[in-house]
Design a protein around this motif. Structure first.
Motif, mmCIF file in Angstrom:
data_model
loop_
_atom_site.group_PDB
_atom_site.id
_atom_site.type_symbol
_atom_site.label_atom_id
_atom_site.label_comp_id
_atom_site.label_asym_id
_atom_site.label_seq_id
_atom_site.Cartn_x
_atom_site.Cartn_y
_atom_site.Cartn_z
ATOM 1 N N SER A 175 0.860 -1.381 -0.067
ATOM 2 C CA SER A 175 0.000 0.023 -0.161
ATOM 3 C C SER A 175 1.042 1.350 -0.039
ATOM 4 O O SER A 175 0.447 2.317 -0.268
ATOM 5 C CB SER A 175 -0.932 -0.183 1.118
ATOM 6 O OG SER A 175 -0.389 -0.169 2.386
ATOM 7 N N LYS A 176 2.146 1.220 0.454
ATOM 8 C CA LYS A 176 3.120 2.208 0.115
ATOM 9 C C LYS A 176 3.130 2.761 -0.972
ATOM 10 O O LYS A 176 3.287 3.946 -1.438
ATOM 11 C CB LYS A 176 4.288 1.965 0.987
ATOM 12 C CG LYS A 176 4.411 1.622 2.372
ATOM 13 C CD LYS A 176 5.510 1.847 3.184
ATOM 14 C CE LYS A 176 5.173 1.647 4.716
ATOM 15 N NZ LYS A 176 6.507 1.879 5.532
ATOM 16 N N LEU A 177 3.185 1.711 -2.100
ATOM 17 C CA LEU A 177 3.492 2.108 -3.503
ATOM 18 C C LEU A 177 2.215 2.689 -4.031
ATOM 19 O O LEU A 177 1.929 3.754 -4.894
ATOM 20 C CB LEU A 177 3.660 1.098 -4.257
ATOM 21 C CG LEU A 177 5.034 0.504 -4.010
ATOM 22 C CD1 LEU A 177 5.306 -0.713 -4.928
ATOM 23 C CD2 LEU A 177 6.117 1.324 -3.843
ATOM 24 N N ILE A 178 0.906 2.033 -3.459
ATOM 25 C CA ILE A 178 -0.353 2.909 -4.065
ATOM 26 C C ILE A 178 -0.210 4.247 -3.550
ATOM 27 O O ILE A 178 -0.845 5.152 -4.188
ATOM 28 C CB ILE A 178 -1.372 2.042 -3.340
ATOM 29 C CG1 ILE A 178 -1.283 0.621 -3.951
ATOM 30 C CG2 ILE A 178 -2.906 2.696 -3.856
ATOM 31 C CD1 ILE A 178 -2.482 -0.416 -3.493
ATOM 32 N N GLU A 179 -0.054 4.445 -2.445
ATOM 33 C CA GLU A 179 -0.029 5.987 -1.737
ATOM 34 C C GLU A 179 0.759 6.881 -2.618
ATOM 35 O O GLU A 179 0.639 7.962 -2.910
ATOM 36 C CB GLU A 179 0.642 5.987 -0.393
ATOM 37 C CG GLU A 179 -0.370 5.178 0.589
ATOM 38 C CD GLU A 179 0.134 5.536 2.230
ATOM 39 O OE1 GLU A 179 -0.745 5.306 3.148
ATOM 40 O OE2 GLU A 179 1.267 5.730 2.219
ATOM 41 N N VAL A 180 1.929 6.488 -3.296
ATOM 42 C CA VAL A 180 2.521 7.303 -4.123
ATOM 43 C C VAL A 180 1.475 7.596 -5.278
ATOM 44 O O VAL A 180 1.702 8.933 -5.454
ATOM 45 C CB VAL A 180 3.898 6.544 -4.773
ATOM 46 C CG1 VAL A 180 4.316 7.492 -5.910
ATOM 47 C CG2 VAL A 180 4.811 6.275 -3.640
ATOM 48 N N GLY A 181 0.911 6.746 -5.840
ATOM 49 C CA GLY A 181 0.260 7.086 -6.665
ATOM 50 C C GLY A 181 -1.225 8.254 -6.635
ATOM 51 O O GLY A 181 -1.063 8.935 -7.226
ATOM 52 N N LYS A 182 -1.691 7.856 -5.445
ATOM 53 C CA LYS A 182 -2.832 8.620 -4.618
ATOM 54 C C LYS A 182 -2.190 10.244 -4.680
ATOM 55 O O LYS A 182 -3.093 11.089 -5.201
ATOM 56 C CB LYS A 182 -3.145 8.089 -3.266
ATOM 57 C CG LYS A 182 -4.075 7.134 -3.519
ATOM 58 C CD LYS A 182 -4.307 6.168 -2.665
ATOM 59 C CE LYS A 182 -5.444 6.794 -1.410
ATOM 60 N NZ LYS A 182 -5.442 5.691 -0.315
ATOM 61 N N VAL A 183 -1.035 10.375 -3.994
ATOM 62 C CA VAL A 183 -0.753 11.861 -3.868
ATOM 63 C C VAL A 183 -0.286 12.411 -4.953
ATOM 64 O O VAL A 183 -0.138 13.574 -5.134
ATOM 65 C CB VAL A 183 0.549 11.869 -2.676
ATOM 66 C CG1 VAL A 183 0.009 11.187 -1.299
ATOM 67 C CG2 VAL A 183 1.795 11.366 -3.281
#
Ligand SMILES: Nc1ncnc2c1ncn2[C@@H]1O[C@H](COP(=O)(O)OP(=O)(O)OP(=O)(O)O)[C@@H](O)[C@H]1O
Ligand SMILES: Nc1ncnc2c1ncn2[C@@H]1O[C@H](COP(=O)(O)OP(=O)(O)OP(=O)(O)O)[C@@H](O)[C@H]1O
Ligand SMILES: [Mg+2]
Ligand SMILES: [Mg+2]
Lengths: 254, 294, 250, 254, 250
Positions: free
Chosen positions: D144-152
């Protein structure tokens, strides 16, 4: 609440079935009405046929499943972590993986006889690969940075596997086990084609032979519900084993 | 209704055990040729088991079950499939055999307390019962296990069962493999295989059904007139040797008329099914016979 | 007698079809019970050197060995604090810290070790938290605690305080020197912070592009006063060894 | 070199088969000698039976597989990432997952007839779940840390899925696809029991009825070898798609 | 008019059955085009605050908003440099850096942006390397470059230089101030290094246990001389705001 939601789609299907049957849109012979299926189910319960069949099949499935786990799981770890094992085993296992077990029945009878062994081997053949390949995937893609931690601490191979690799690859392994258990159930018909005298698969085959589609559907429903119940149990257990994974899916509504 | 409405006719194609007229009609495109003029296409789905043929008929996917075991026809009717027997496909008591590998088993009597494998509820099963009764045994004197013919063959040859119920081409092959016949259906059963049609189709297109039977006659005639070519075609289609085809051919009586004896046999079959709990609702045998051909 | 003998270590990595030479002939002797710090710019090969010493990478050339005081090969227990925390996500903070603890310790001893580490690292409140529930600096402290609990003879540390604030860092630096003095460990400590290197090391190795360019002794007693003149002088020395870039020293 | 190693175990089996047959330890009718199988294979090749059958089955398997992928893959992503979809779909899919396809023939005939559709649906039923569950596992355990990159970065949902979640869950998805392809092949017999007139499964069933065990074995070998070859192709492709994963297993001989 | 208005933000996490209050009422106004640094001890809530501002966590209480210069709500483009590098392991360094680049940029512009970032971060040689092939400090630089290439209006940085050596760090600090001056960005920069906070910020916020305990302006022009007297004085001020622990200042 979750239970209600999970029943929505089954209920839609059920309603559809009821209405369709009432309107006569389905061929009674191929899809009997819910009432007829209910009556057949009740009869099978009352004359003591259903429960022993369920019991027999449940035992078969569980025994087959656990035997498979006992083989597929260590082999998956071996192949996932050892290049030599990989080179030796991937080709023959890949070959075997594609063979329809139904094509093997004469050979299975030759080697395993017509007792419980050949039925179990049909189940094992179906269950093996989901467990095996998912274990391989899990352990071989486990974060090598974590493995290094164990290595520099001087852990033995078994300690590294048991304390780092296995917990890290649990999600994949669990997927394999769930798939495998599903395929154990699916293999029931094939297994019980081989000289069975009881079991849900046998009941279905027998009923099909005698065109009792109502009984076939009772059998289908029994297998589906039992399988689903076992899967729920599985998920429950895996939540207990893996408390750090709050939910079945961690990215749900990410 | 007019036959112009019909665009497609489904006729099940079953080679096994040795359905020579069906093979000839199929290989010589006899049905296609017959119905070409009406713009009807013919499909020949290979549905080998009785239940699948009747299921497909119930679903409207086929109109003719060209080679249907008598018991399958009765069971289907009893469970609500509206079908009619329009002809006999074959009678072949000799094609249905009980075979053993162990030299010490030479008669049905020797089967006492032994394991016998075969397909449950079929003509073969019925014959086993008849044979047991004839020898003064009861079905409970043996242990019967349900298996398809190829599986029963494997079980017998690997020594897992004492006897197997086998039909048709397995017999000569297994004889080569050291098995021997301990009884066949002669004098026990008729070994009746019938041709059945979807009753709705029959009602709406009796003419087409009649022409179907004509084609059957034609293929029977071809078979009589050109035995050598027939054997060749059959051997090629079934991967059997010509010798084995020739050996089995005389076991079958392919005359299609439904005789009183046949009707009697249907009754006997129904009794067998009812007695052994394989069927619930008794039917009137006369109801499934259509004498369109008489 | 040195405890670690490093001879002409070279390490080349395959990179985009060619080779990248991360270590280009490192030789050094690390004495028993000494505290050596390694400083160098990002990418100069510090982590690579540590990974070779702890056996995670094999050198392309050269050799190294761990020796006993009498010069015979030793099987010294090595502990590593990685540059990243590398905690097991399925374990709580305290389980993670106890991860490498000697199984032969009595329950009481184990408990005591764990408790004192938790306290030293100020993690008592979070002992039952999972790695996903702690901050970056906390994770780094857990990783440090894990290595200390394993009680190794030689500790290799790869920027263990990189994610820590000055206050926490200074506290832990003090703790570390105390552990070093009390327990006679050998410590190799990689850092990118010259102050830290000067504060901690008895000897500072300066690395640049895969070679050791300076080997400076720091002859100050522990605990050191960072504002003392000597400290300042040594620090300047190291800085000028790293580079002659004027701008930097402004 | 790798090829030679991967042939060791198959060669051992083959030798065993040859010797056993020469010594007459196997029943010739249940396990014909290699020579007889070879002769049968040659004959089937020469009279133009084998290749068309292979072609038919290959088409069936591939079409069934790709149809399944087209459903199972998006559905897996949906269920893996969306709690609502999960709650709605898990129960009915879990139910279906345990049902032996062979039990469904009356219903398949009712709904799909006896043409290509019902054969494909048997294949689809067997292929669906390995692909589906492995996709669910992959996307739901994606870091989920990588997903957060896309989200921000303000990525759209589809961009997050396409650019982060899918590449991150490739190993699991690939395992699912490989398993699925294997199960497509395995389902051939079941599929071609339903009114087939050609195909390897049909060839095996037919040969079994007419006691031609040699042809059965030719069929088994064809399926196994084809399946293995397709799996090799698969691994080759996945190496191309995922160049950052140097080898099939990353922790081999960790 | 502030670009970010933060009012009484609170954040509680579930922890071991109870609650942990990571933020306990944070209020602040961040001006357009200002450079704010946040310092505080490990675990004081710095990362939590940034994660709330960029929308990854929702506050338990309080609110915040991004505003345009005229006071209306803005949809300012936010960029975040996380405390960990968080690179996509399946992408090369240059792909990772271009990951968030505006798709509407012309090919040439995109190329140029990428090239200049690679050069600034000294990563040209490793442009084709995968994240597993680069050092910890390099990974951090790639993460920085990824955010800069995305060209956001507001940049939230969570200890972006934590893994970098003094030299590289000083260079990047200078580059960052230049970017800040040239492109009129708003920057919130979390660090645990007081020197760094003083060197970079126009304003230094000091956090402790989930609250802001000091808000100190740094009135020095860029580029700053770290050895100047004023610098030293401000640094001391910040330190004493963080804590009154005597020992620390020794
Ligand atoms: N998901 C979570 N569940 C429970 N507690 C959490 C969670 N995330 C953070 N915390 C706690 O909140 C506090 C603040 O964490 P945060 O990551 O904001 O600290 P930080 O100031 O960034 O520290 P550092 O400098 O070490 O990175 C810590 O005590 C941490 O343990
Ligand atoms: N697996 C690898 N393949 C290719 N090159 C590598 C690999 N690992 C490291 N390198 C290269 O080797 C050099 C040294 O890396 P190392 O990790 O030792 O640096 P470091 O001194 O620890 O830097 P930092 O302070 O940034 O952590 C770097 O240029 C890095 O890109
Ligand atoms: Mg490093
Ligand atoms: Mg933080």
């Amino acid at each position: 609440m979750r239970i209600i939601k999970s029943l929505i789609i089954p209920l839609i299907f059920f309603t559809f079935w009821c209405i369709g049957s009432a309107l006569g849109s389905f061929n009674e012979f191929l899809l009997p009405s819910p009432l007829k299926v209910y009556a057949a189910g009740l009869e099978l319960l009352q004359n003591g046929v259903l429960l022993p069949n369920i019991y027999t099949s449940l035992c078969r499935v569980l025994i087959g499943f656990f035997i498979t786990v006992a083989f597929a799981f260590p082999l998956g770890i071996l192949v996932g972590l050892n290049r030599r094992a990989q080179e030796l085993l991937i080709a023959p296992l890949d070959f075997l993986r594609h063979i329809p077990p139904l094509a093997l029945t004469p050979l299975l009878i030759l080697w395993c006889g017509i007792g419980e062994a050949s039925k179990l081997s049909v189940i094992i053949l179906a269950t093996f690969f989901p467990i095996f390949l998912n274990t391989v995937n899990g352990v071989s893609h486990c974060d090598s940075k974590l493995i290094e931690v164990g290595k520099v601490m001087g852990f033995s191979h078994t300690a590294i596997i048991g304390r780092i690799i296995l917990p890290a690859s649990m999600p994949s392994i669990m997927t394999g086990l769930r798939l495998g258990l599903g395929f154990s159930w699916r293999a029931l018909i094939g297994a019980e084609l081989l000289a069975a005298a009881s079991g849900l698969g046998y009941m279905i085959i027998d009923a099909e032979q005698f065109s009792r589609t109502d009984i076939v559907i009772v059998g289908i429903l029994s297998i589906g519900i039992l399988g689903y119940a076992m899967d729920l149990a599985f998920l429950w257990i895996s939540k207990r084993i893996m408390p750090w994974q709050k939910e079945f899916t961690t990215n749900a509504n990410y | 209704a007019l036959s112009e409405d019909v665009k497609e006719i489904g006729i099940t194609y079953v080679k096994f055990p040795l359905n020579v007229p069906a093979i000839i009609a199929y290989k010589k495109n006899m049905f296609e040729n017959e119905f070409k003029q009406d713009g009807i296409t013919i499909t020949h789905p290979e549905l080998t088991s009785g239940p699948k043929q009747t299921q497909a008929m119930a679903a409207g996917s086929v109109q003719f079950a060209s080679v249907l075991g008598a018991s399958s026809a009765i069971i289907a009717k009893s469970n609500g499939v509206d079908l009619k027997i329009i002809a006999v496909f074959a009678r072949a008591p000799k094609a249905f055999n009980i075979m053993a590998l162990d030299k010490s088993i030479n008669s049905v009597k020797d089967l006492k307390n032994k394991i016998v494998a075969g397909p449950k509820g079929t003509v073969l099963h019925q014959m086993l019962y008849a044979a047991l009764l004839k020898e003064g045994l009861t079905p409970s004197d043996i242990k019967f296990v349900n298996m398809s013919i190829p599986q029963a063959r494997a079980a017998l040859m690997s020594g897992n069962v004492s006897a197997a119920l086998v039909a048709g081409p397995s017999v000569p092959v297994m004889e080569t493999g050291g098995c021997h016949v301990i009884a066949n259906g002669e004098g026990l059963i008729q070994g009746l295989i019938v041709v059945a049609v979807d009753n709705n189709f029959l009602k709406e297109h009796p003419d087409l059904v009649k022409r179907y039977l004509d084609v059957n006659e034609k293929s029977a005639k071809f078979m009589k007139d050109n035995p050598e070519e027939t054997f060749e075609i059959v051997a090629k289609e079934t991967n059997l040797t010509i010798e084995n085809v020739k050996k089995m051919f005389p076991w079958y009586d392919y005359s299609s008329a439904i005789t009183g004896k046949d009707i009697k046999d249907l009754e006997v079959t129904q009794e067998f099914l009812l007695d052994n709990g394989m069927m619930k609702n008794k039917i009137n045998i006369k109801d499934i016979i259509s004498n369109i051909n008489q | 007698m040195p405890i670690i003998k490093i001879d002409n270590l070279c390490k080349s990595y395959r990179l985009n079809g060619g080779y990248f030479h991360a270590l280009q002939g490192i030789s050094a002797r690390i004495e028993h019970g000494s505290f050596v710090t390694i400083v160098g710019k990002s990418g100069c090969g510090k982590t690579t050197l540590l990974k070779i010493l702890c056996g995670l990478k094999t050198p392309s050339e050269g050799s190294f060995s761990f020796l006993k005081e009498d010069g015979s090969p030793s099987a010294a227990k090595i502990g590593v604090v990685f540059q990243e925390a590398r905690l097991m996500p399925w374990m709580t903070v305290e389980k993670n810290m106890a991860f490498g603890m000697d199984k032969k310790l009595s329950k009481d001893e184990a408990h005591e070790t764990l408790e004192s580490s938790l306290q030293m690292l100020n993690l008592q409140k979070f002992r039952k938290a999972y790695p996903s529930q702690i901050s970056g600096g906390m994770a780094q402290r857990v990783a440090l605690g894990r290595t200390l609990c394993a009680n190794p003879d030689v500790i290799l540390m790869d920027e263990p305080f990189g994610a820590l604030d000055a206050f926490t860092r200074r506290n832990l630096q003090k703790e570390l020197t105390e552990i070093f003095l009390d327990q006679a460990k050998t410590i190799i400590f990689v850092t990118h912070d010259v102050d830290e290197a000067t504060y901690l090391g008895q000897r500072v190795l300066v690395m640049e592009e895969g070679t050791i360019t300076a080997d400076l002794p720091v002859d100050l007693p522990y605990p050191r006063a960072t504002l003392s003149e000597t400290f300042f002088r040594i620090r300047e020395e190291i800085l000028s060894a790293i580079l002659l870039d004027d701008e930097f020293k402004k």
